[in-house]
Design an enzyme around this catalytic site. Structure first.
Site, PDB file in Angstrom:
ATOM      1  N   SER A  35     -33.982 -59.895 107.028  1.00 11.30           N
ATOM      2  CA  SER A  35     -34.139 -59.032 105.861  1.00 11.30           C
ATOM      3  C   SER A  35     -33.956 -57.559 106.214  1.00 11.30           C
ATOM      4  O   SER A  35     -32.899 -57.143 106.654  1.00 11.30           O
ATOM      5  CB  SER A  35     -35.509 -59.292 105.230  1.00 11.30           C
ATOM      6  OG  SER A  35     -35.644 -58.647 103.994  1.00 11.30           O
ATOM      7  N   ASP A  94     -31.077 -54.336 100.721  1.00  8.51           N
ATOM      8  CA  ASP A  94     -31.515 -54.479 102.106  1.00  8.51           C
ATOM      9  C   ASP A  94     -30.590 -55.445 102.837  1.00  8.51           C
ATOM     10  O   ASP A  94     -29.571 -55.872 102.304  1.00  8.51           O
ATOM     11  CB  ASP A  94     -32.975 -54.920 102.184  1.00  8.51           C
ATOM     12  CG  ASP A  94     -33.188 -56.337 101.677  1.00  8.51           C
ATOM     13  OD1 ASP A  94     -32.385 -56.801 100.860  1.00  8.51           O
ATOM     14  OD2 ASP A  94     -34.180 -56.983 102.099  1.00  8.51           O
ATOM     15  N   ASP A 102     -30.479 -58.587 103.673  1.00 15.02           N
ATOM     16  CA  ASP A 102     -30.071 -59.877 103.103  1.00 15.02           C
ATOM     17  C   ASP A 102     -29.944 -59.814 101.592  1.00 15.02           C
ATOM     18  O   ASP A 102     -29.745 -60.845 100.933  1.00 15.02           O
ATOM     19  CB  ASP A 102     -31.014 -61.003 103.530  1.00 15.02           C
ATOM     20  CG  ASP A 102     -32.406 -60.868 102.927  1.00 15.02           C
ATOM     21  OD1 ASP A 102     -32.806 -59.748 102.566  1.00 15.02           O
ATOM     22  OD2 ASP A 102     -33.098 -61.905 102.817  1.00 15.02           O
ATOM     23  N   ASP A 144     -31.881 -59.341  99.026  1.00 17.90           N
ATOM     24  CA  ASP A 144     -32.803 -59.925  98.052  1.00 17.90           C
ATOM     25  C   ASP A 144     -33.725 -58.870  97.451  1.00 17.90           C
ATOM     26  O   ASP A 144     -34.599 -59.189  96.650  1.00 17.90           O
ATOM     27  CB  ASP A 144     -33.610 -61.072  98.656  1.00 17.90           C
ATOM     28  CG  ASP A 144     -34.543 -60.644  99.783  1.00 17.90           C
ATOM     29  OD1 ASP A 144     -34.492 -59.462 100.202  1.00 17.90           O
ATOM     30  OD2 ASP A 144     -35.328 -61.497 100.252  1.00 17.90           O
TER      31      ASP A 144
END
Length: 445
Positions: free
Chosen positions: A102, A241, A243, A245
């Site tokens: 992340s 960010d 990833d 999400d």
């Protein structure tokens, strides 16, 4: 059962140390594969990743683990976490895996798992897999070893899907949008989706090299997107960010719009349209008191959960809500995705901007936040929050804030940090309380 592998959001750690090694990843693949070998059909897992250098290693290890127990593997290459959730469900796969840490630096990596419905695994599933990881798993006979293949159209599938979140009569023509992809998983798909809907797109963080993910760009390093918005004369900035999400927005003046403001915007719009489910929003204990007061003024509720989007999602599903998220930018819009999706949320914000005809600085600042201060205290070992001096300090701070604000103390689920947050109408009091608690935690640590 004490968790050794799974934290608040899958398995995460420093690459080639602790739980985040190739050997462990292979065992995770074997354990998760065995757990989801249900029924007589040919079983399949979808594996995606972000742009970290270690993603190649972790992907190969996971492929070895899954195929060794008889599960076929479909690899997508770099794609956002929500894309893997989507493809898992649409491809009728038994399991989805996202390799990502992340917003963490490139040295870290992680493994997130999704069930066949596209939702993150339940506690029961995670505990069952935990028990299997350290046990020897029966391997498939030679003729039943899984096959592995890459698919080339995964990006196009995801772009097509996220654009469905925007009404067919809405276009972004005339908007100039800075899109910062953090040199992460959305570096191709997010700018493309926004451009295809008509916007002029200025890109940042779209040149990943394996080690620059989240490095000075993205939703946790906003100076770059703020500077670009002002310099380019853009209408708005979108920061994702690693990833993708989560989403943080920057208005045309370079001011930050966090997840609390975005939840207020989206919930208000859906309530006006009559499509807000659950009568309010689900957020975590970290969301600003100003959001709670704003929603109450609109006749809506704010339900709080523990930190972590999986807790938010669990409450949303239980209570029939369709809007939830975190101040940090996780936006869960269950009408369009089964997990946090920064690109879907960004398209919702851009659609609202077009439909309102207002500048972002006027539209997106929905309420005045209550003074809030968050500080992190790093520790090397032990349990600082169990120290009696820390407990006493926290009790005194809570008594001081009683009726005037809130104090939230928690250990990070992904890093060796104690997070100390306080908020209240008196900014100086909030600062004093946080400093006092942080000092106590530091001494104990």
């Amino acid at each position: 059962m004490v968790r050794k592998f799974f934290g608040t959001d899958g398995i995460r750690g420093r690459t080639n140390a602790g739980v985040m090694t190739a050997a462990t990843a292979m065992r995770v693949g074997q354990a998760a594969g065995r757990h989801f070998l249900r029924g007589e059909h040919r079983h399949r897992v979808v594996i995606g990743k972000d742009t970290r250098l270690s993603g190649y290693m972790m992907e190969s290890a996971l492929v070895a683990g899954f195929t060794s127990v008889g599960m076929d593997v479909t690899m997508t290459g770099p794609l956002p976490t929500p894309a893997i959730a989507l493809l898992t469900r649409e491809m009728r796969a038994d399991l989805g895996v996202m390799i990502s840490a992340s917003h963490n630096p490139f040295e870290d990596n992680g493994i997130k798992l999704f069930g066949p419905d596209g939702f993150k695994l339940s506690d029961d599933d995670e505990l069952a897999i935990e028990a299997l990881i350290e046990a020897e798993q029966p391997l498939a006979p030679a003729a039943m070893v899984g096959r592995a293949r890459r698919i080339e159209d995964a990006r196009g599938r995801y772009i097509h899907a996220v654009k469905q979140a925007v009404p067919s009569d809405v276009r972004f023509d005339g908007l100039k949008v800075v899109v910062d992809c953090a040199n992460g998983a959305a570096y191709q798909v997010a700018p493309s989706a926004i451009w295809e809907l008509g916007a002029e797109v200025v890109t940042l963080g779209v040149d990943p090299n394996g080690t620059n993910i989240n490095d000075g760009v993205g939703s946790t390093a906003l100076d770059a997107v703020k500077d670009a918005v002002v310099r380019e004369g853009a209408d708005i900035g979108i920061a994702l960010d690693g990833d993708a999400d989560r989403l943080i927005v920057v208005d045309e003046k370079g001011q930050t719009v966090d997840g609390d403001q975005l939840m207020a915007l989206i919930a208000t719009r859906l309530a006006e349209e009559g499509t807000l489910a659950g009568g309010g929003v689900v957020a975590t204990v970290m969301s600003n008191l100003g959001l709670e007061r704003y929603l109450a003024g609109q006749g809506l509720t704010l339900e709080r959960t523990k930190v972590g989007d999986r807790h938010v999602l669990a409450r949303m599903r239980e209570g029939g809500f369709n809007v939830g998220g975190e101040q940090s930018g996780h936006m869960i819009l269950l009408d369009h995705a089964t997990t946090g999706d920064g690109t879907v949320a960004a398209l919702q914000v851009l659609a609202s901007l077009v439909q309102s005809g207002k500048p972002a600085s006027e539209l997106l600042h929905m309420f005045e936040p209550v003074p809030q201060l968050l500080r992190n205290v790093r520790y090397d070992d032990g349990a600082p929050l169990a120290d009696e001096r820390v407990k006493a300090c926290i009790a005194d701070a809570e008594a001081e804030l009683m009726g005037k604000g809130r104090l939230v103390i928690r250990a990070s689920g992904t890093e060796p940090l104690i997070r100390v947050m306080a908020e209240g109408d008196d900014a100086q009091q909030v600062e004093r309380v946080v400093e006092r608690v942080c000092a106590a935690v530091s001494e104990a640590a």
